[in-house]
Design an enzyme around this catalytic site. Structure first.
Site, PDB file in Angstrom:
ATOM      1  N   SER A   1       0.858  -1.183   0.000  1.00 40.26           N
ATOM      2  CA  SER A   1       0.000   0.000   0.000  1.00 40.26           C
ATOM      3  C   SER A   1       0.887   1.224   0.000  1.00 40.26           C
ATOM      4  CB  SER A   1      -0.896   0.006   1.237  1.00 40.26           C
ATOM      5  OG  SER A   1      -1.478   1.282   1.411  1.00 40.26           O
TER       6      SER A   1
ATOM      7  N   MET B   1     -12.517   3.084  -0.383  1.00 41.99           N
ATOM      8  CA  MET B   1     -13.110   3.392   0.925  1.00 41.99           C
ATOM      9  C   MET B   1     -13.955   4.648   0.746  1.00 41.99           C
ATOM     10  SD  MET B   1      -9.871   2.405   3.348  1.00 41.99           S
ATOM     11  CE  MET B   1      -8.631   2.544   2.067  1.00 41.99           C
TER      12      MET B   1
ATOM     13  N   HIS C   1      -8.588   0.204  -3.677  1.00 43.61           N
ATOM     14  CA  HIS C   1      -9.392  -0.114  -2.498  1.00 43.61           C
ATOM     15  C   HIS C   1     -10.264   1.101  -2.223  1.00 43.61           C
ATOM     16  CE1 HIS C   1      -9.460  -1.060   2.115  1.00 43.61           C
ATOM     17  NE2 HIS C   1     -10.650  -1.154   1.543  1.00 43.61           N
TER      18      HIS C   1
ATOM     19  N   MET D   1     -10.503  -6.561   6.391  1.00 46.35           N
ATOM     20  CA  MET D   1      -9.743  -5.471   7.006  1.00 46.35           C
ATOM     21  C   MET D   1      -9.263  -5.886   8.391  1.00 46.35           C
ATOM     22  SD  MET D   1      -9.444  -2.981   4.899  1.00 46.35           S
ATOM     23  CE  MET D   1      -8.746  -1.788   6.075  1.00 46.35           C
TER      24      MET D   1
ATOM     25  N   THR E   1       3.383   0.483   5.763  1.00 50.25           N
ATOM     26  CA  THR E   1       4.601   1.033   6.338  1.00 50.25           C
ATOM     27  C   THR E   1       5.704   0.002   6.477  1.00 50.25           C
ATOM     28  OG1 THR E   1       3.171   2.524   7.595  1.00 50.25           O
ATOM     29  CG2 THR E   1       5.472   2.415   8.261  1.00 50.25           C
TER      30      THR E   1
ATOM     31  N   PHE F   1      -7.048   5.074   8.009  1.00 49.03           N
ATOM     32  CA  PHE F   1      -5.735   5.604   8.345  1.00 49.03           C
ATOM     33  C   PHE F   1      -4.699   4.494   8.281  1.00 49.03           C
ATOM     34  CE2 PHE F   1      -8.704   8.397  10.522  1.00 49.03           C
ATOM     35  CZ  PHE F   1      -8.218   9.646  10.206  1.00 49.03           C
ATOM     36  N   GLY F   2      -3.489   4.843   7.882  1.00 50.80           N
ATOM     37  CA  GLY F   2      -2.392   3.896   7.907  1.00 50.80           C
ATOM     38  C   GLY F   2      -1.744   3.864   9.276  1.00 50.80           C
TER      39      GLY F   2
ATOM     40  N   ASP G   1      -5.534  -6.567   5.039  1.00 55.98           N
ATOM     41  CA  ASP G   1      -5.024  -5.206   4.904  1.00 55.98           C
ATOM     42  C   ASP G   1      -5.153  -4.491   6.238  1.00 55.98           C
ATOM     43  OD1 ASP G   1      -4.350  -2.620   4.180  1.00 55.98           O
ATOM     44  OD2 ASP G   1      -6.195  -2.249   3.058  1.00 55.98           O
TER      45      ASP G   1
ATOM     46  N   MET H   1      -9.819   7.199  -0.522  1.00 54.97           N
ATOM     47  CA  MET H   1     -10.674   7.598   0.601  1.00 54.97           C
ATOM     48  C   MET H   1     -11.351   8.921   0.288  1.00 54.97           C
ATOM     49  SD  MET H   1      -8.151   6.747   3.809  1.00 54.97           S
ATOM     50  CE  MET H   1      -7.073   5.312   3.791  1.00 54.97           C
TER      51      MET H   1
END
Length: 225
Positions: free
Chosen positions: A11, A72, A70, A141, A198, A147-148, A175, A40
């Site tokens: 991602s 969202m 993806h 999910m 990350t 948020f990451g 994910d 998003m």
């Protein structure tokens, strides 16, 4: 449906978005199988990222890589045509965002994209039973979307396990908070498509992290297959 194979899709949500092409190419050069693009809208989730114009720009520079969007977003039907036109290969939308999951699946396929259906953590996995034949993949999910950098939710693994036992050939994606410290849980539960943010994009050696993720998943898939 063919037997599932391991695929690693970084991602780029927490990558340097001002340098999106180079960041994405770096992931592909490091062994990524596909790119996971988090879209998003600030409504379905409380954050805003990017939309189809950015995806189109990325596609113009990266011609052949598989790109999963993806979505969202609220009203996911609205963005099917623009994302198809932008060059996206798979359109993964949330069942919670539409009152017509079958219709949305049909429109995605008619637009020439693969169909992914995604479930938020509080959504019962059994809802997919009505739609499984319409989807190429189910995304579980493992954090709340939006948020990451969130902590991996290990209690989502029974959903993955149920899907793998019920649909042995299904592509199952996870994910959220997935990395070297959580990949064993994902692999053992039966996930074969791994989204990692990350843990890969911020790594000194992304290729080594991708190799570790792949080895963990393949070790389980070899037993299952």
């Amino acid at each position: 449906m063919a037997k599932p194979v391991c695929k690693i899709g970084p991602s780029i949500l927490n990558a340097d978005l001002s340098n999106l092409f180079n960041e994405s190419q770096k992931m592909l050069d490091s062994g990524a199988d596909y790119l996971h693009l988090d879209v998003m809208d600030g409504h379905f989730v409380p954050n805003i990222t990017f939309g189809h114009p950015v995806v189109k720009c990325l596609r113009n520079k990266i011609k052949s890589a598989f790109m999963e969007t993806h979505m969202m977003v609220s009203n996911p039907e609205q963005w099917i045509a623009p994302m198809s036109d932008s060059g996206a290969d798979q359109y993964t939308f949330h069942v919670e965002a539409t009152n017509d999951v079958p219709g949305t699946c049909r429109k995605v396929r008619e637009a020439g994209m693969k169909v992914g259906i995604a479930l938020k953590p509080k959504t019962d996995v059994l809802v997919v039973k009505d739609y499984i034949d319409m989807a190429d993949m189910v995304l579980i999910m493992t954090v709340e979307p939006g948020f990451g950098g969130q902590k991996f939710m290990r209690d989502m693994m029974p959903k993955v396990k149920w899907l793998r036992e019920s649909y042995p050939n299904l592509n199952i994606e996870v994910d959220g908070g997935v990395g070297p410290n959580s990949i064993e849980d994902c692999a053992k539960a039966g996930a074969n498509m791994i989204v990692s943010g990350t843990a890969v994009t911020a790594a000194l050696d992304p290729a080594e992290v991708i190799r570790k993720l792949r080895d963990s998943v393949n070790g389980v898939l070899n037993i299952l297959n």
